[in-house]
Structure formats: structure tokens, C-alpha cells
Scaffold this motif. Sequence first.
Motif, mmCIF file in Angstrom:
data_model
loop_
_atom_site.group_PDB
_atom_site.id
_atom_site.type_symbol
_atom_site.label_atom_id
_atom_site.label_comp_id
_atom_site.label_asym_id
_atom_site.label_seq_id
_atom_site.Cartn_x
_atom_site.Cartn_y
_atom_site.Cartn_z
ATOM 1 N N VAL A 43 0.829 -1.323 -0.109
ATOM 2 C CA VAL A 43 0.093 -0.041 0.062
ATOM 3 C C VAL A 43 0.801 1.219 0.145
ATOM 4 N N PHE A 44 0.664 2.140 -1.062
ATOM 5 C CA PHE A 44 1.545 3.415 -1.171
ATOM 6 C C PHE A 44 0.615 4.411 -0.674
ATOM 7 N N TYR A 45 0.869 5.272 0.388
ATOM 8 C CA TYR A 45 0.246 6.589 0.783
ATOM 9 C C TYR A 45 0.872 7.717 -0.051
ATOM 10 N N PHE A 46 -0.112 8.581 -0.695
ATOM 11 C CA PHE A 46 0.517 9.803 -1.190
ATOM 12 C C PHE A 46 0.078 10.844 -0.096
ATOM 13 N N SER A 47 0.952 11.770 0.388
ATOM 14 C CA SER A 47 0.667 12.832 1.129
ATOM 15 C C SER A 47 1.594 13.856 0.928
ATOM 16 N N HIS A 48 1.112 14.973 1.404
ATOM 17 C CA HIS A 48 2.133 16.350 1.527
ATOM 18 C C HIS A 48 3.101 15.832 2.571
ATOM 19 N N ARG A 51 4.437 2.046 2.108
ATOM 20 C CA ARG A 51 5.195 2.796 1.750
ATOM 21 C C ARG A 51 4.647 4.236 1.919
ATOM 22 N N ASN A 52 5.493 5.373 1.690
ATOM 23 C CA ASN A 52 4.787 6.675 1.630
ATOM 24 C C ASN A 52 5.686 7.448 0.667
#
Length: 209
Positions: A122-127, A140-141
Motif C-alpha cells: 500500500v502506497f500512501y500519497f501525502s504532502h 510505503r509513503n
Amino acid sequence: MKKFVTSDPHFNHNNIFGENGFVPTRKHFKSKEEMNDTIINEINSVATGEDILYILGDIGFGSPKVLFEILERIRPRIVIVGGNHDNSKFKKYIMNNNYETPHGMRYEYHDVGFKEKRDGIVFYFSHFPMSIGNKRVNIRNICGHIHETEARDWNVINIGIDSPEISEDIPFGRPLEVDVVMDLVNKKWEKNMKESLTKEEWIRYGGSK
């Protein structure tokens, strides 16, 4: 259709570029217009209207209308994650002026982030960088925010325009394909795990022999 990702364009930000700018990677720019044009041209050099661009926050400075007009110069559809410089007026303006393209809605906006799954990870996309624990195998981030600083956690990668984790061979402002970034953060995690664990521990965590 391809997916690209970038972060922290900081369009129209007067204090970020030039000799006295606070980000070293932008000291060569003589004006905000030159900086804006460079970023937009690099995006449009690799992405088309059929593609999607993830921008993980800190779009820029100025009125929502001015920032919207800048974004309209970008060819791919845009998915925005709100950053610390992106206020509710900007979000409201984007959503109120959103429209359908031949390939889907022009804009999508997430306040905090979103996630995608690939090959069981699971890839988290965040600022903002997430702190999820170095030894978390399946998380992952992908983030921005920290400009010229490398993300300290093994399973987190900074893909902002100014990031040292992007190869120097990539022109300033050019976004990376999402699949490429996923591979980069996987390799970062695997490298650090191998260096910190014994061979037996690495295998227990699912690493190859």
C-alpha cells in the motif's frame, strides 16, 4: 494513460528562488515567471491530456484565480493533495471551476492524501512525510514538503521538485512516473533493511535469499 507525481511547485513564490531564495535548487531563476514556465514546460514535455499528474501539495501563492490559471497551462489532468500553503479558498475555487475532459474530470482534490496498492504493498500519497515504522513490510509513503531534505524513514521518499532523492539526471521540475517512484522507495527500503538486519532476519521479513 500514464500517471506522474510531483510536489511543491510553489508557483509565484517570491522568496523561494534567486540568489536570496531559501531553496538552493532554485537560486538560478531570475524571476518567478521563469520558474513557473520551467516547471510547466517540464511537466508538459512528458505528460499529455490523457495522463494524470499527482501534485502532493503547496501549489503556489496568489489568488485562487491566478493559481487556477497557472494550473490550466498544465496538459495532464491533475490530482491535488492539499499542502500547508493550500487553503480552503483555493480548494473551493478549484472544485467550483472543475470540468469534464474527454478523459475524465480535470481536477481531483484530497485534503490529506490517498492510497494505491501495487503488488501487495500500500502506497500512501501525502504532502507531509508519514512516520510508519521502518520495518513495516507492506506500507510505503510518497510525499513532498521537505524540499531539499531526504526523507529519514526507509519506506518514505520525498519526490518534491527540490528533492535530493530524485536523480540529478532528471531536469528540474520534471515529474516522475508513479511506477518509477514506487520502485525507488521499494529499493530504498530494501537497501536499508539489508544493511540493518542479519541475513536470517532479512529472509524472515520476506527478503530474497
